[in-house]
Design a protein around this motif. Sequence first.
Motif, PDB file in Angstrom:
ATOM      1  N   VAL A 103     -20.551  56.985  13.535  1.00 43.10           N
ATOM      2  CA  VAL A 103     -20.830  57.755  14.745  1.00 43.10           C
ATOM      3  C   VAL A 103     -20.196  57.075  15.961  1.00 43.10           C
ATOM      4  CG1 VAL A 103     -22.630  58.706  16.226  1.00 43.10           C
ATOM      5  CG2 VAL A 103     -22.980  58.627  13.752  1.00 43.10           C
ATOM      6  N   ALA A 104     -20.157  55.743  15.957  1.00 44.10           N
ATOM      7  CA  ALA A 104     -19.490  55.012  17.033  1.00 44.10           C
ATOM      8  C   ALA A 104     -17.998  55.329  17.046  1.00 44.10           C
ATOM      9  CB  ALA A 104     -19.723  53.509  16.879  1.00 44.10           C
ATOM     10  N   VAL A 105     -17.415  55.492  15.865  1.00 46.91           N
ATOM     11  CA  VAL A 105     -16.005  55.885  15.776  1.00 46.91           C
ATOM     12  C   VAL A 105     -15.802  57.247  16.437  1.00 46.91           C
ATOM     13  CG1 VAL A 105     -14.125  56.507  14.207  1.00 46.91           C
ATOM     14  CG2 VAL A 105     -15.600  54.555  13.672  1.00 46.91           C
ATOM     15  N   ARG A 106     -16.705  58.189  16.132  1.00 53.75           N
ATOM     16  CA  ARG A 106     -16.591  59.537  16.708  1.00 53.75           C
ATOM     17  C   ARG A 106     -16.715  59.491  18.236  1.00 53.75           C
ATOM     18  NH1 ARG A 106     -20.327  63.025  18.210  1.00 53.75           N
ATOM     19  NH2 ARG A 106     -22.021  61.970  17.093  1.00 53.75           N
ATOM     20  N   LEU A 107     -17.631  58.690  18.734  1.00 54.40           N
ATOM     21  CA  LEU A 107     -17.809  58.576  20.180  1.00 54.40           C
ATOM     22  C   LEU A 107     -16.555  58.018  20.851  1.00 54.40           C
ATOM     23  CD1 LEU A 107     -21.464  57.166  20.382  1.00 54.40           C
ATOM     24  CD2 LEU A 107     -20.687  59.482  20.973  1.00 54.40           C
ATOM     25  N   TYR A 128     -11.963  44.853  20.147  1.00 52.22           N
ATOM     26  CA  TYR A 128     -12.003  43.396  19.992  1.00 52.22           C
ATOM     27  C   TYR A 128     -13.201  42.808  20.734  1.00 52.22           C
ATOM     28  CZ  TYR A 128     -10.572  38.525  20.693  1.00 52.22           C
ATOM     29  OH  TYR A 128     -10.535  37.157  20.754  1.00 52.22           O
ATOM     30  N   THR A 129     -13.438  43.295  21.955  1.00 56.77           N
ATOM     31  CA  THR A 129     -14.581  42.816  22.741  1.00 56.77           C
ATOM     32  C   THR A 129     -15.895  43.187  22.081  1.00 56.77           C
ATOM     33  OG1 THR A 129     -13.294  43.046  24.785  1.00 56.77           O
ATOM     34  CG2 THR A 129     -15.680  42.890  25.008  1.00 56.77           C
ATOM     35  N   PHE A 130     -16.001  44.437  21.597  1.00 53.25           N
ATOM     36  CA  PHE A 130     -17.208  44.858  20.879  1.00 53.25           C
ATOM     37  C   PHE A 130     -17.465  43.959  19.669  1.00 53.25           C
ATOM     38  CE2 PHE A 130     -16.825  49.621  22.201  1.00 53.25           C
ATOM     39  CZ  PHE A 130     -17.308  49.302  23.459  1.00 53.25           C
ATOM     40  N   PHE A 131     -16.406  43.685  18.916  1.00 55.16           N
ATOM     41  CA  PHE A 131     -16.562  42.886  17.697  1.00 55.16           C
ATOM     42  C   PHE A 131     -16.996  41.466  18.043  1.00 55.16           C
ATOM     43  CE2 PHE A 131     -15.122  40.072  14.329  1.00 55.16           C
ATOM     44  CZ  PHE A 131     -15.551  40.731  13.198  1.00 55.16           C
ATOM     45  N   TRP A 132     -16.401  40.907  19.098  1.00 54.96           N
ATOM     46  CA  TRP A 132     -16.760  39.536  19.485  1.00 54.96           C
ATOM     47  C   TRP A 132     -18.236  39.451  19.844  1.00 54.96           C
ATOM     48  CZ3 TRP A 132     -18.494  37.052  23.954  1.00 54.96           C
ATOM     49  CH2 TRP A 132     -18.422  35.650  23.919  1.00 54.96           C
ATOM     50  N   ARG A 133     -18.738  40.441  20.579  1.00 52.78           N
ATOM     51  CA  ARG A 133     -20.160  40.457  20.940  1.00 52.78           C
ATOM     52  C   ARG A 133     -21.041  40.615  19.695  1.00 52.78           C
ATOM     53  NH1 ARG A 133     -19.855  44.543  26.180  1.00 52.78           N
ATOM     54  NH2 ARG A 133     -18.852  43.067  27.619  1.00 52.78           N
ATOM     55  N   ASP A 185     -25.239  52.226  19.983  1.00 54.22           N
ATOM     56  CA  ASP A 185     -25.802  51.793  21.262  1.00 54.22           C
ATOM     57  C   ASP A 185     -24.782  51.012  22.085  1.00 54.22           C
ATOM     58  OD1 ASP A 185     -28.184  52.997  20.635  1.00 54.22           O
ATOM     59  OD2 ASP A 185     -29.148  51.154  19.909  1.00 54.22           O
ATOM     60  N   VAL A 186     -24.015  50.152  21.419  1.00 53.86           N
ATOM     61  CA  VAL A 186     -23.006  49.354  22.122  1.00 53.86           C
ATOM     62  C   VAL A 186     -21.957  50.259  22.759  1.00 53.86           C
ATOM     63  CG1 VAL A 186     -21.108  47.712  21.795  1.00 53.86           C
ATOM     64  CG2 VAL A 186     -23.326  47.274  20.730  1.00 53.86           C
ATOM     65  N   VAL A 187     -21.484  51.245  21.998  1.00 50.22           N
ATOM     66  CA  VAL A 187     -20.456  52.148  22.508  1.00 50.22           C
ATOM     67  C   VAL A 187     -21.011  53.018  23.635  1.00 50.22           C
ATOM     68  CG1 VAL A 187     -18.914  54.054  21.913  1.00 50.22           C
ATOM     69  CG2 VAL A 187     -19.209  52.137  20.323  1.00 50.22           C
ATOM     70  N   ASN A 188     -22.231  53.530  23.445  1.00 50.15           N
ATOM     71  CA  ASN A 188     -22.839  54.373  24.480  1.00 50.15           C
ATOM     72  C   ASN A 188     -23.026  53.602  25.791  1.00 50.15           C
ATOM     73  OD1 ASN A 188     -23.209  57.062  23.661  1.00 50.15           O
ATOM     74  ND2 ASN A 188     -24.888  56.473  22.292  1.00 50.15           N
ATOM     75  N   LYS A 189     -23.474  52.373  25.685  1.00 52.68           N
ATOM     76  CA  LYS A 189     -23.675  51.562  26.886  1.00 52.68           C
ATOM     77  C   LYS A 189     -22.358  51.338  27.611  1.00 52.68           C
ATOM     78  CE  LYS A 189     -25.549  47.164  28.526  1.00 52.68           C
ATOM     79  NZ  LYS A 189     -26.182  45.872  28.143  1.00 52.68           N
ATOM     80  N   PHE A 190     -21.314  51.073  26.834  1.00 55.88           N
ATOM     81  CA  PHE A 190     -19.986  50.867  27.424  1.00 55.88           C
ATOM     82  C   PHE A 190     -19.511  52.135  28.138  1.00 55.88           C
ATOM     83  CE2 PHE A 190     -15.417  51.642  26.763  1.00 55.88           C
ATOM     84  CZ  PHE A 190     -14.883  50.636  27.564  1.00 55.88           C
TER      85      PHE A 190
END
Length: 299
Positions: free
Chosen positions: A235-239, A264-269, A283-288
């Motif tokens: 779902v994060a991919v779709r977003l 890359y930044t998402f993965f590092w976190r 949640d990470v993608v939505n917040k971004f």
Amino acid sequence: TWKARLTRSEQTCPWLPEPVLNRADLVARDDDLEAAVTALQSRRLLVIHGESGVGKSSLIHAGIVPTFQSGGHRVMVCADWTTTGQTDPDDRPIPFAVALAHQVSSVLGLPEDVFNAWNNFAGGFTAAMTRVVTQAMHETPMLVLDQFEEFLRRATRDEEQSFVDWIERTNNEQDSLRVVISLRSEYFHRVQHLLKRLVSRNSLDHLILPPLINTPDIEAVITRPDRASEHIDPVAVRLLCEAWQQSQRRSRPLSLLQLKSILYTFFWRAHREDPANPMITIDVVNKFLQEVPESPATS
């Protein structure tokens, strides 16, 4: 330490913000690669240009280079244009264009004594490059000048002219050499002006590399790298694909390089929170997406 954590995350991150090197990871560029190969079969000089971060270096490293290497060419890729201001062992400035010739000799694995009296080299770029390329003639050489806008930004007028003189001389005398120049589109007019005599003789071809706009292509950029699907929620991919499409309608759309930098930044976190199983969540993608300000739409 944070440096150690960053190193460990880079070792497993599928989305490093750099050009792809494997043909399997080159997304939706088959037609562009075919166009480049066709152009180089009939022209000795090809200029590839496109927006920053569109994937020019990836097309070169994962497409053009292996294609011509498999055909028997000795491909020399030069992309380091940071030698301006450096000095030789005697603390004298190294001419920028001559430093390029030295870089090519290093790519070829030639000893430094290929150039007589290197520190006092007076023949300049044309003589140096001609001698270097002559060393590779038996291998059908191809010279790739990637990120060439960095050369244009730093070179003096004399160095620009030396480059033009060498290109024109090579075009007239060395049938087997092919030259590929890659640069951002806003610099293309400058190359056209510098090489206007080759343009008038129809010796130069150019390829515009368009941005990827289709959702399946962007989904492939996100999910195709090795083990990528293990580290991001579908779902994060779709977003992210939806955000990409929205950005393409704005005055400053996302580039592929920016997309990979975001991943890359998402993965590092995620790696910092769970080194054993880093996962990019919804949640990470939505917040971004909520935090990123919208740029004005293109009229």
